[in-house]
Design an enzyme around this catalytic site. Structure first.
Site, PDB file in Angstrom:
ATOM      1  N   ALA A  10      46.229  -3.673 -29.814  1.00  0.00           N
ATOM      2  CA  ALA A  10      46.685  -3.304 -31.376  1.00  0.00           C
ATOM      3  C   ALA A  10      48.217  -3.257 -31.334  1.00  0.00           C
ATOM      4  CB  ALA A  10      46.050  -2.222 -31.832  1.00  0.00           C
ATOM      5  N   ARG A  16      52.091 -13.516 -38.666  1.00  0.00           N
ATOM      6  CA  ARG A  16      51.625 -14.546 -39.361  1.00  0.00           C
ATOM      7  C   ARG A  16      51.267 -13.652 -40.950  1.00  0.00           C
ATOM      8  NH1 ARG A  16      47.608 -16.886 -35.265  1.00  0.00           N
ATOM      9  NH2 ARG A  16      48.311 -14.998 -34.135  1.00  0.00           N
ATOM     10  N   GLN A  73      52.603  -0.547 -25.545  1.00  0.00           N
ATOM     11  CA  GLN A  73      53.258  -2.060 -24.668  1.00  0.00           C
ATOM     12  C   GLN A  73      54.618  -2.401 -25.455  1.00  0.00           C
ATOM     13  OE1 GLN A  73      51.224  -5.423 -26.266  1.00  0.00           O
ATOM     14  NE2 GLN A  73      51.673  -6.843 -24.600  1.00  0.00           N
ATOM     15  N   THR A  79      48.383 -11.032 -24.704  1.00  0.00           N
ATOM     16  CA  THR A  79      46.924 -10.174 -24.583  1.00  0.00           C
ATOM     17  C   THR A  79      46.869  -9.475 -23.166  1.00  0.00           C
ATOM     18  OG1 THR A  79      45.692 -12.150 -24.609  1.00  0.00           O
ATOM     19  CG2 THR A  79      45.929 -10.798 -26.605  1.00  0.00           C
ATOM     20  N   ARG A 440      48.386  31.478 -85.684  1.00  0.00           N
ATOM     21  CA  ARG A 440      48.993  30.349 -86.423  1.00  0.00           C
ATOM     22  C   ARG A 440      49.488  30.721 -87.684  1.00  0.00           C
ATOM     23  NH1 ARG A 440      43.137  28.187 -87.458  1.00  0.00           N
ATOM     24  NH2 ARG A 440      42.746  29.426 -89.465  1.00  0.00           N
TER      25      ARG A 440
HETATM   26  C1  UD1 Z   1      43.333 -14.334 -29.440  1.00  0.00           C
HETATM   27  C2  UD1 Z   1      42.805 -14.950 -28.142  1.00  0.00           C
HETATM   28  C3  UD1 Z   1      42.079 -16.518 -28.598  1.00  0.00           C
HETATM   29  C4  UD1 Z   1      40.729 -15.910 -29.525  1.00  0.00           C
HETATM   30  C5  UD1 Z   1      41.381 -15.037 -30.790  1.00  0.00           C
HETATM   31  C6  UD1 Z   1      40.130 -14.372 -31.524  1.00  0.00           C
HETATM   32  C7  UD1 Z   1      44.600 -15.034 -26.637  1.00  0.00           C
HETATM   33  C8  UD1 Z   1      45.814 -15.559 -25.706  1.00  0.00           C
HETATM   34  N1  UD1 Z   1      43.944 -15.347 -27.652  1.00  0.00           N
HETATM   35  O1  UD1 Z   1      44.183 -15.159 -30.147  1.00  0.00           O
HETATM   36  O2  UD1 Z   1      41.479 -16.940 -27.619  1.00  0.00           O
HETATM   37  O3  UD1 Z   1      40.202 -16.847 -30.155  1.00  0.00           O
HETATM   38  O4  UD1 Z   1      42.118 -14.044 -30.251  1.00  0.00           O
HETATM   39  O5  UD1 Z   1      40.646 -13.563 -32.621  1.00  0.00           O
HETATM   40  O6  UD1 Z   1      44.132 -13.830 -26.175  1.00  0.00           O
HETATM   41  N2  UD1 Z   1      48.268  -8.185 -28.897  1.00  0.00           N
HETATM   42  C9  UD1 Z   1      48.645  -7.106 -28.284  1.00  0.00           C
HETATM   43  N3  UD1 Z   1      49.893  -7.395 -27.422  1.00  0.00           N
HETATM   44  C10 UD1 Z   1      50.336  -8.577 -27.261  1.00  0.00           C
HETATM   45  C11 UD1 Z   1      49.545  -9.789 -27.887  1.00  0.00           C
HETATM   46  C12 UD1 Z   1      48.641  -9.217 -28.986  1.00  0.00           C
HETATM   47  O7  UD1 Z   1      48.300  -5.897 -28.503  1.00  0.00           O
HETATM   48  O8  UD1 Z   1      51.237  -8.729 -26.518  1.00  0.00           O
HETATM   49  C13 UD1 Z   1      47.028  -7.851 -29.904  1.00  0.00           C
HETATM   50  C14 UD1 Z   1      47.364  -8.165 -31.328  1.00  0.00           C
HETATM   51  O9  UD1 Z   1      48.057  -6.889 -31.850  1.00  0.00           O
HETATM   52  C15 UD1 Z   1      45.857  -8.369 -31.789  1.00  0.00           C
HETATM   53  C16 UD1 Z   1      45.331  -8.815 -30.513  1.00  0.00           C
HETATM   54  O10 UD1 Z   1      45.994  -8.534 -29.329  1.00  0.00           O
HETATM   55  O11 UD1 Z   1      45.210  -7.304 -32.401  1.00  0.00           O
HETATM   56  C17 UD1 Z   1      45.109 -10.380 -30.538  1.00  0.00           C
HETATM   57  O12 UD1 Z   1      46.261 -10.827 -30.807  1.00  0.00           O
HETATM   58  P1  UD1 Z   1      46.623 -12.379 -31.493  1.00  0.00           P
HETATM   59  O13 UD1 Z   1      48.162 -12.541 -31.364  1.00  0.00           O
HETATM   60  O14 UD1 Z   1      45.891 -11.915 -32.888  1.00  0.00           O
HETATM   61  O15 UD1 Z   1      45.988 -13.263 -30.935  1.00  0.00           O
HETATM   62  P2  UD1 Z   1      45.195 -14.672 -31.542  1.00  0.00           P
HETATM   63  O16 UD1 Z   1      46.123 -15.676 -31.488  1.00  0.00           O
HETATM   64  O17 UD1 Z   1      44.327 -14.260 -32.636  1.00  0.00           O
HETATM   65 MG    MG Z   2      44.173 -12.809 -33.761  1.00  0.00          MG
END
Ligand code: UD1
Ligand code: MG
Length: 456
Positions: A10, A16, A73, A79, A440
């Site tokens: 999170a 986006r 983080q 991720t 009144r």
């Molecule tokens: C991610 C997956 C993708 C999957 C999709 C499903 C990766 C690289 N890709 O893409 O394969 O189909 O979710 O919904 O994992 N976050 C962090 N720290 C970071 C980056 C992200 O905590 O450094 C958290 C975000 O807050 C979010 C979650 O991880 O809640 C997913 O990140 P997001 O950027 O939404 O990944 P997607 O592009 O959706």
């Molecule tokens: Mg996502």
């Protein structure tokens, strides 16, 4: 049973979403999306939840409180990097770690349980939750080898034309053997189109070192929607709304127009309740049996008893008993209590006021900071004058009192049991029991006045 942990991702800003509000705090049916995820994980009674926070860390922590541990983080490098942040908590522990994204609010505990069961039955080291959808754009694709086994996950931005055509997607939910997870994360690189450390790369790394990697494909693709923008947010809102409304209908509530009825996830509804169109019920609200709500009514954090009717009205943070009638067009503001058989009618505003059994304020009143006994009749247009420009004061009305129309009760003031207040009075002194108070100007009729005037 071995230890089970969960890591909730999170930390992302949610670029986006184009919003000042951090992505995982955007509400779906009135509740921040990350809290839906935590609620579902809580059902599974895991040994520990760890939430990775970054953007808006304090706000996320404020929202979720002590339901989970937190790791910050600082820089969002992907991720995989996010999960690595939980290393200090989990690295030395034996067991299974479930990783979920904070942006998949529709995921249910049932599906997560099925994923964990599959992972354990298969004795796998990594299991990814997948699903098949018609429009996979934006998601990571699940690439399988000629035997049909999962070999890797390719992100949309890194996928070839052939890979883009794959409709099986990574839902962003996984089960990992804990030790393998942190070993493999060491080997994840950021050599990809986004320059990020991808968690899904752990699959290919585990596979290369001969570990068992499986996929569990759910047949409920609706549950797995990841919210990355406001279009997806509105889809999630609609799907969550349908899910909630359907569960109330299956439990015996009639919802006349489900597409135009908005009920929060923490609302409980008794049987044979009827919900009319245009109604929004949110927060920790409970509705008793045989009650009719709506049309066009908003209720927040309140409890409503059985056999009551709330029409075209707004109720917040209040307690309403059985066989109570509210509305049309009433406003019940916080900290109010309407006991059984009370009636609050047209254009009446109630604030921080208790009305005991059988009392009525049927038309055009404001009752604030008042304690009203049983069987009191508050006449049309009567008000409590509760504010002197500096502080609020209390009005007490005893059982069976009768407040004539258009009276002002200037607080602090008490009208004792059984007393009458004459219509149009401005009451500034206490009225004793069973007295009649008239406050009144006396009426004076000037006979023949108009004729005299016309002769002038
Ligand atoms: C991610 C997956 C993708 C999957 C999709 C499903 C990766 C690289 N890709 O893409 O394969 O189909 O979710 O919904 O994992 N976050 C962090 N720290 C970071 C980056 C992200 O905590 O450094 C958290 C975000 O807050 C979010 C979650 O991880 O809640 C997913 O990140 P997001 O950027 O939404 O990944 P997607 O592009 O959706
Ligand atoms: Mg996502």
């Amino acid at each position: 049973m071995s230890n089970r942990f969960a890591v909730i991702l999170a930390a992302g800003k949610g670029t986006r979403m184009k919003s000042d509000l951090y992505k995982v705090l955007h509400p779906v049916c009135g509740k921040p999306m990350v809290e839906h995820v935590v609620d579902q994980l809580n059902v599974l009674k895991l040994d520990q939840l760890i939430t990775i926070v970054g953007h808006g860390a304090e706000k996320v922590q404020e929202q979720l409180g002590d339901q989970t541990a937190y790791v910050v983080q600082k820089e969002q490098l992907g991720t995989g990097h996010a999960v690595q942040m939980a290393e200090s908590y989990l690295k030395d522990k034996q067991g299974t770690t479930v990783v979920v994204c904070g942006d998949t609010p529709l995921l249910t505990s049932e599906t997560m349980q099925e994923l964990m069961d599959h992972h354990e039955n298969e004795e796998a080291k990594v299991t990814v939750l997948t699903t098949i959808i018609d429009q996979p754009t934006g998601y990571g694709r699940v690439i399988r080898n000629s035997e049909g086994d999962v070999s890797k996950i390719v992100e949309d931005k890194d996928a070839s034309q052939d890979e883009k055509a794959v409709k099986e997607i990574n839902t962003g939910t996984y089960c990992f053997d804990n030790q393998l997870l942190f070993d493999a994360l060491q080997k994840v690189s950021n050599n990809n189109s986004q320059g990020e450390y991808y968690l899904p790369d752990v699959l290919e790394i585990a596979k290369a070192s001969g570990e068992k990697v499986t996929a569990y494909s759910t047949s409920n693709p609706d549950e797995t929607i990841g919210i990355n923008d406001r279009v997806a947010l509105s889809k999630a809102e609609r799907m969550m709304k349908e899910r909630i409304n359907e569960s109330h209908m299956r439990n015996g509530a009639t919802i006349i127009d489900p597409s135009n009825t908005y009920i929060g996830p923490d609302v409980t509804i008794g049987s044979d309740v009827v919900i009319e169109p245009g109604t929004k019920i949110t927060g920790h609200t409970a509705i008793g049996n045989y009650t009719v709500i709506g049309p066009n009514t908003e209720i927040e954090n309140s409890s409503i008893g059985a056999e009551s009717t709330i029409k075209q009205s707004v109720v917040s943070d209040s307690k309403i008993g059985n066989k109570v009638q509210v509305g049309p067009f009433a406003h019940i503001r916080p900290a109010s209590e309407l006991h059984d058989e009370v009636k609050v009618g047209n254009f009446v505003e109630i604030k921080k006021t208790t009305m005991d059994q059988g009392s009525k304020a049927s038309h055009l009143s404001y009752l604030g900071d008042a304690e009203i006994g049983k069987e009191v009749n508050v006449g049309c247009g009567s008000i409590t004058v509760n504010y002197d420009g500096k502080s609020k004061h209390k009005t007490i009305i005893g059982d069976g009192a009768f407040i004539g129309c258009n009276s002002n009760l200037v607080a602090p003031v008490t009208v004792s049991s059984g007393a009458y207040v004459a219509a149009g009075s401005t009451i500034t002194k206490n009225v004793p029991e069973k007295a009649l108070s008239i406050a009144r100007a006396r009426q004076e009729n000037k006979e023949g006045y108009v004729e005299r005037l016309n002769k002038r």
